[in-house]
Design a protein around this motif. Structure first.
Motif, PDB file in Angstrom:
ATOM      1  N   ASN A   1      26.319   0.565 -21.353  1.00 54.76           N
ATOM      2  CA  ASN A   1      26.806   1.871 -21.830  1.00 54.76           C
ATOM      3  C   ASN A   1      26.911   1.942 -23.345  1.00 54.76           C
ATOM      4  N   LEU A   2      26.405   3.054 -23.879  1.00 54.60           N
ATOM      5  CA  LEU A   2      26.622   3.361 -25.295  1.00 54.60           C
ATOM      6  C   LEU A   2      26.836   4.863 -25.411  1.00 54.60           C
ATOM      7  N   ASN A   3      28.046   5.247 -25.798  1.00 53.45           N
ATOM      8  CA  ASN A   3      28.363   6.667 -25.952  1.00 53.45           C
ATOM      9  C   ASN A   3      28.731   6.888 -27.417  1.00 53.45           C
ATOM     10  N   LEU A   4      27.944   7.721 -28.086  1.00 53.03           N
ATOM     11  CA  LEU A   4      28.125   7.901 -29.528  1.00 53.03           C
ATOM     12  C   LEU A   4      28.358   9.354 -29.879  1.00 53.03           C
ATOM     13  N   SER A   5      29.185   9.582 -30.899  1.00 50.90           N
ATOM     14  CA  SER A   5      29.307  10.929 -31.475  1.00 50.90           C
ATOM     15  C   SER A   5      28.631  10.922 -32.839  1.00 50.90           C
ATOM     16  N   PHE A   6      27.763  11.897 -33.058  1.00 48.97           N
ATOM     17  CA  PHE A   6      27.060  12.035 -34.337  1.00 48.97           C
ATOM     18  C   PHE A   6      27.662  13.233 -35.047  1.00 48.97           C
ATOM     19  N   ALA A   7      28.621  12.984 -35.969  1.00 46.18           N
ATOM     20  CA  ALA A   7      29.334  14.097 -36.617  1.00 46.18           C
ATOM     21  C   ALA A   7      28.348  15.062 -37.256  1.00 46.18           C
ATOM     22  N   GLY A   8      28.601  16.336 -37.070  1.00 46.09           N
ATOM     23  CA  GLY A   8      27.772  17.363 -37.698  1.00 46.09           C
ATOM     24  C   GLY A   8      26.517  17.710 -36.911  1.00 46.09           C
ATOM     25  N   VAL A   9      26.319  17.081 -35.765  1.00 38.27           N
ATOM     26  CA  VAL A   9      25.111  17.346 -34.961  1.00 38.27           C
ATOM     27  C   VAL A   9      25.558  17.790 -33.569  1.00 38.27           C
ATOM     28  N   GLU A  10      24.923  18.793 -33.057  1.00 44.69           N
ATOM     29  CA  GLU A  10      25.278  19.304 -31.740  1.00 44.69           C
ATOM     30  C   GLU A  10      24.525  18.471 -30.692  1.00 44.69           C
ATOM     31  N   GLY A  11      25.283  17.834 -29.776  1.00 42.29           N
ATOM     32  CA  GLY A  11      24.705  16.877 -28.832  1.00 42.29           C
ATOM     33  C   GLY A  11      23.605  17.446 -27.959  1.00 42.29           C
ATOM     34  N   GLU A  12      23.845  18.647 -27.468  1.00 38.25           N
ATOM     35  CA  GLU A  12      22.869  19.290 -26.577  1.00 38.25           C
ATOM     36  C   GLU A  12      21.533  19.484 -27.300  1.00 38.25           C
ATOM     37  N   GLY A  13      21.614  19.961 -28.557  1.00 37.63           N
ATOM     38  CA  GLY A  13      20.399  20.200 -29.359  1.00 37.63           C
ATOM     39  C   GLY A  13      19.691  18.887 -29.665  1.00 37.63           C
ATOM     40  N   LEU A  14      20.475  17.851 -29.947  1.00 36.35           N
ATOM     41  CA  LEU A  14      19.886  16.542 -30.249  1.00 36.35           C
ATOM     42  C   LEU A  14      19.153  16.010 -29.019  1.00 36.35           C
TER      43      LEU A  14
END
Ligand code: PMP
Length: 408
Positions: free
Chosen positions: A303-316
């Protein structure tokens, strides 16, 4: 360039059937097609013997004392429903209070909700910022009315592994039943129903390279002997706890998958954790403001769950369409509600919306991980370059503190 969605990084959602599992299953569709409940001929006897062998293997995977403690079901959704509703209904004269954590799978949370509608009191145990529950916080919730505690071994979004043994000791000492949803964690982390004092435990074959639509519920038979009210009425199979003709090919595949996990799991877990660490290290080194969601040590190897600040997850995720991924930010894509798991861990809605879940597994290769790292870095940089929000974050401005004025 790989074809669309050709690289599978969603092993928490499901896993492919291992070819060795399929090979084991095939004769049970054609040659050995008997119904294990048929007592009058060889077809039935052979099917029954095969199923009993499979039960032994599953008992070994669980660390159970007896194969009689394994009840086959259609999957973990059914196992969780049977555990919660069956145990609560049986014990309701003793007490009407049950406890679940806030980050359980919906099949636990919604079964608990149903019990609440039937007059049970349900408490939701919170988690810390890594997704872990605290045994002390659980102890504070226990009342003389508490009959059942249900917790997952490992979370399907952030991979956090719970302190199951400490909690088992607590519930056991108070005479309270303990149910564990071990779907994601079995064979991946140190666990055994005896040592952890677990009374009920749900498993699902399709998360272990077995077939979909088959699972099991472990039901302890001694110290204490657990009783359940069955939820399906019919032929009385599975000691009356789960009526219905057994899915023999599915059960044989489930047991073969369990055997492979027992034989090869330790090596596989090491390899997959190594790949996960490689992916994490590359992304964190190349991209600022990336946060790892979950526990740094107590988490699933794949498992690797990451948040990319400033980026919308769905779009990524859409931009990374050659990968099969999950956002982990929209549990319900119709409402675009951010993940209740990440919110329970205290992530603000913005970060929860900017998260992606990578689920590595048996089929994942180093080349895939390196390619994934390269593409993720490229897409995150591209999206951030176009984002006014990112400029602010880079300058250290917290967007939550800005009062936006409406444009006229
Ligand atoms: N519990 C957990 C933690 C899960 O991840 C899942 C599957 N997503 C389930 C229960 C439900 O399992 P099944 O698909 O076998 O119904």
């Amino acid at each position: 360039m790989p074809a669309r969605s050709s690289i599978y990084l969603d092993h928490h959602a499901t896993t492919p059937v291992d070819p060795r599992v399929l090979e084991t299953m095939l004769p049970y569709f054609t040659e050995h097609f008997g119904n294990p409940a048929s007592r009058s001929h060889r077809y039935g006897w052979d099917a029954e013997a095969a199923v009993e062998g499979a039960r032994e293997t599953l008992a070994r995977l669980l660390g159970a004392k007896s194969s009689k403690e394994v009840v086959f079901t259609s999957g973990a959704t059914e196992s969780n429903n049977l555990a919660l509703k069956g145990a609560a209904e049986y014990a309701e004269t003793k007490g009407r209070h049950i406890i679940v954590s806030a980050i359980e799978h919906k099949s636990v949370l919604d079964a608990a909700k149903r019990l609440r509608a039937r007059g049970f009191e349900v408490s939701e145990l919170g988690v810390d910022s890594t997704g872990r529950v605290s045994p002390d916080a659980l102890a504070a919730l226990l009342t003389p009315q508490t009959i059942l505690v249900s917790l997952m071994l490992a979370n399907n979004e952030v991979g956090t592994v719970q302190p199951i043994e400490a909690i088992g000791q607590l519930t056991h000492s108070r005479g309270i039943l303990f149910h564990v949803d071990a779907v994601q964690g079995i064979g991946r982390v140190d666990f055994d129903v005896e040592r952890c004092h677990v009374d009920l435990c749900s498993l699902s074959a399709h998360k272990l390279y077995g077939p979909k639509g088959v699972g099991a519920l472990y039901v302890r038979r001694a110290r204490p002997r657990v009783r359940l009210v069955s939820q399906l009425d019919g032929g009385g199979q599975e000691q009356g706890m789960r009526s219905g003709t057994l899915n023999v090919p599915g059960i044989m595949g489930f047991a073969r998958a369990a055997e492979l996990l027992l034989d090869e799991g330790a090596d596989e877990n090491r390899r997959v954790a190594g790949l996960r660490d490689r992916l994490q290290a590359r992304l964190v080194a190349a991209l600022p403001l990336v946060t790892v969601n979950g526990h740094p040590e107590h988490r699933l190897p794949g498992n690797l769950n990451l948040s990319f600040a400033g980026v919308e997850g769905e779009g990524l995720m859409l931009a990374l369409s050659e990968f099969a991924l999950s956002t982990g930010s929209a549990c319900d894509s119709a409402t675009l509600e951010p993940s209740y798991v990440l919110r329970a861990m205290g992530l603000d809605a913005g970060l929860a919306h900017s998260s992606l879940r990578f689920g590595l597994g048996r089929s994942t290769t180093e080349a895939q991980v390196d390619y994934a790292a390269e593409r993720i870095i490229q897409e995150v940089q591209r999206k951030r370059a176009m984002s006014p929000l990112w400029e602010m974050l880079e300058e250290g401005i917290d967007p939550a503190t800005i009062s936006w004025s409406r444009a006229h």
